[in-house]
Design an enzyme around this catalytic site. Structure first.
Site, PDB file in Angstrom:
ATOM      1  N   LYS A 115     -18.167 -45.514  69.308  1.00 47.56           N
ATOM      2  CA  LYS A 115     -18.588 -45.884  67.969  1.00 47.56           C
ATOM      3  C   LYS A 115     -19.690 -46.842  68.354  1.00 47.56           C
ATOM      4  CE  LYS A 115     -14.313 -44.907  65.251  1.00 47.56           C
ATOM      5  NZ  LYS A 115     -14.840 -43.855  64.354  1.00 47.56           N
ATOM      6  N   LYS A 197     -14.527 -33.861  67.504  1.00 52.31           N
ATOM      7  CA  LYS A 197     -13.581 -33.765  66.456  1.00 52.31           C
ATOM      8  C   LYS A 197     -13.804 -33.956  65.104  1.00 52.31           C
ATOM      9  CE  LYS A 197     -11.448 -38.432  66.094  1.00 52.31           C
ATOM     10  NZ  LYS A 197     -11.219 -38.315  64.622  1.00 52.31           N
ATOM     11  N   LYS A 200     -13.749 -38.842  60.004  1.00 51.19           N
ATOM     12  CA  LYS A 200     -14.064 -38.972  58.608  1.00 51.19           C
ATOM     13  C   LYS A 200     -15.179 -39.896  58.404  1.00 51.19           C
ATOM     14  CE  LYS A 200     -10.035 -41.777  57.900  1.00 51.19           C
ATOM     15  NZ  LYS A 200      -9.895 -43.045  59.033  1.00 51.19           N
TER      16      LYS A 200
HETATM   17  P1  ATP Z   1     -12.905 -42.359  62.097  1.00 49.46           P
HETATM   18  O1  ATP Z   1     -14.035 -41.643  62.047  1.00 49.46           O
HETATM   19  O2  ATP Z   1     -13.274 -43.652  60.958  1.00 49.46           O
HETATM   20  O3  ATP Z   1     -12.345 -43.062  63.106  1.00 49.46           O
HETATM   21  P2  ATP Z   1     -10.812 -40.590  61.858  1.00 49.46           P
HETATM   22  O4  ATP Z   1     -10.924 -39.434  61.054  1.00 49.46           O
HETATM   23  O5  ATP Z   1     -10.812 -40.590  63.323  1.00 49.46           O
HETATM   24  O6  ATP Z   1     -11.642 -41.652  61.242  1.00 49.46           O
HETATM   25  P3  ATP Z   1      -8.464 -42.524  61.985  1.00 49.46           P
HETATM   26  O7  ATP Z   1      -8.103 -43.517  60.879  1.00 49.46           O
HETATM   27  O8  ATP Z   1      -9.110 -43.017  63.059  1.00 49.46           O
HETATM   28  O9  ATP Z   1      -9.307 -41.140  61.269  1.00 49.46           O
HETATM   29  O10 ATP Z   1      -7.089 -41.763  62.527  1.00 49.46           O
HETATM   30  C1  ATP Z   1      -6.031 -41.713  61.614  1.00 49.46           C
HETATM   31  C2  ATP Z   1      -5.158 -40.630  62.286  1.00 49.46           C
HETATM   32  O11 ATP Z   1      -5.569 -39.368  62.211  1.00 49.46           O
HETATM   33  C3  ATP Z   1      -4.889 -40.983  64.015  1.00 49.46           C
HETATM   34  O12 ATP Z   1      -3.540 -40.675  64.316  1.00 49.46           O
HETATM   35  C4  ATP Z   1      -5.878 -39.934  64.598  1.00 49.46           C
HETATM   36  O13 ATP Z   1      -5.319 -39.616  66.167  1.00 49.46           O
HETATM   37  C5  ATP Z   1      -5.467 -38.734  63.852  1.00 49.46           C
HETATM   38  N1  ATP Z   1      -6.820 -37.771  63.671  1.00 49.46           N
HETATM   39  C6  ATP Z   1      -8.095 -38.217  63.396  1.00 49.46           C
HETATM   40  N2  ATP Z   1      -8.834 -37.174  63.532  1.00 49.46           N
HETATM   41  C7  ATP Z   1      -8.199 -36.082  63.976  1.00 49.46           C
HETATM   42  C8  ATP Z   1      -8.518 -34.814  64.261  1.00 49.46           C
HETATM   43  N3  ATP Z   1      -9.932 -34.504  64.341  1.00 49.46           N
HETATM   44  N4  ATP Z   1      -7.605 -34.110  64.659  1.00 49.46           N
HETATM   45  C9  ATP Z   1      -6.408 -34.647  64.661  1.00 49.46           C
HETATM   46  N5  ATP Z   1      -5.965 -35.808  64.281  1.00 49.46           N
HETATM   47  C10 ATP Z   1      -6.891 -36.522  64.011  1.00 49.46           C
HETATM   48 MG    MG Z   2     -10.838 -42.520  64.514  1.00 48.79          MG
END
Ligand code: ATP
Ligand code: MG
Length: 329
Positions: A115, A197, A200
């Site tokens: 990040k 991955k 968001k």
């Molecule tokens: P950001 O990009 O802001 O980090 P994010 O999509 O990674 O957002 P988080 O809030 O960091 O979301 O993660 C929330 C939960 O969703 C965590 O348990 C994380 O491991 C899970 N998660 C996030 N992205 C994935 C993915 N692509 N596949 C499976 N689990 C995910």
């Molecule tokens: Mg994340």
């Protein structure tokens, strides 16, 4: 609290939630509610480790509660609460920063490296310290198990290390939590770039199916999804990483095994499979959004209020014990 094991997990309101969040984390939580004492948090202090537009952040914070409820998290069985309602999270973070967290540990964190990469300015101290706040979230509730996607495994391991160090340097205080990840779906990949991955807060959203995408938009994203060479529909992470990711989404949303999916699309190509997957996702989103839209802001407020009351009792007790150990009066 009874003697069931305690589950804690959370999601930060840094963007709209997507299928990765749902399949990797939330849908797993739903299954755990009947067996464990569960706490599910909206971790809004994590979101501000990178800039958030204030009004959008407020709205998203409430929207995540609606996603939890629409996904089947039952506020009568599980404690749903907001991180900023319980000041003990930030207070414990400071104590752990000083007592147990080491610069050398945090420097190793992959999420921080990713990040902060390509950013020469405006990398906040908070982004670096994020794992210590996450450790506090977990440790405050005497958590036994942390169900997350696999990108968070490293942070849960760090949490264990911090707890161990504190217990060793002061006195036994924290329980050591275990990570729980799904066999399938722990890392849903981007549809446009299957090496990354689904996330968001990544730029561009073609590879990400948001839970609030209009079904026809989601359909287009699936039809445009990158696939691999060849044409046979089969699960093979080495040969067909992109298709395997799509098959995982199909498998988790329908419950059909990889073998059954393969058989259904025998002799057909990727195009037919994508059409089938688009139908599955459209059905899922339509049903999900119907439930989501039926949840009022008032209900969210009520859920958060009673969640905070339950969480506070546990957090207060832990922080009191920690301050006592450290000598803070
Ligand atoms: P950001 O990009 O802001 O980090 P994010 O999509 O990674 O957002 P988080 O809030 O960091 O979301 O993660 C929330 C939960 O969703 C965590 O348990 C994380 O491991 C899970 N998660 C996030 N992205 C994935 C993915 N692509 N596949 C499976 N689990 C995910
Ligand atoms: Mg994340």
């Amino acid at each position: 609290m009874n003697n069931q094991k305690i589950i804690f997990s959370g999601i930060k309101p840094s963007g709209d939630l997507h299928l990765g969040n749902y399949l990797g984390a939330i849908s797993q939580w739903v299954e755990l509610q009947d067996k464990y004492e569960c706490l599910f948090c909206v971790v809004n202090y994590h979101a501000i480790t990178v800039y958030q537009t204030p009004e959008v952040l407020k709205q998203r914070t409430k929207d995540i509660v609606k996603v939890y409820l629409a996904s089947g998290i039952n506020s009568k069985k599980s404690t749903i609460f907001l991180q900023s309602d319980i000041f003990e999270h930030t207070e414990l973070t400071w104590i752990l920063n000083c007592t147990s967290a080491r610069m050398s540990d945090l420097n190793l964190m992959t999420q921080y490296k990713e990040k902060s990469k390509n950013k020469t300015t405006n990398v906040s101290v908070g982004l670096f310290d994020y794992p210590v706040l996450m450790a506090s979230d977990i440790l405050l509730y005497n958590t036994d198990i942390v169900p997350v996607g696999d990108d968070q495994v490293q942070h849960v391991e760090l949490c264990r290390d911090l707890a161990k160090r504190f217990n060793h340097d002061y006195a036994p205080t924290f329980k050591l939590p275990e990570v729980m990840i799904r066999k399938q779906g722990a890392r849903i990949m981007s549809l446009s770039n299957p090496e990354n991955k689904m996330s968001k807060s990544d730029d561009g959203d073609a590879g990400c199916i948001f839970l609030n995408d209009a079904p026809e938009v989601a359909k287009k994203k699936i039809m445009k999804a990158v696939t691999d060479s060849g044409s046979e529909v089969k699960y093979d992470l080495n040969e067909k990483p992109a298709l395997s990711n799509l098959m995982t989404i199909y498998h988790l949303l329908t419950g059909e095994s990889y073998k059954d999916i393969k058989n259904s699309y025998k002799g057909k190509g990727y195009g037919d499979f994508k059409k089938g997957l688009a139908d599955v996702v459209v059905k899922f989103l339509t049903e999900f959004q119907k439930k989501y839209n039926a949840i009022s802001d008032k209900e969210v407020e009520k859920v958060l209020e009673s969640g905070a009351t339950c969480a506070k009792v546990l957090a207060e007790e832990t922080l009191k014990r920690v301050k006592e150990r450290v000598g803070i009066i």
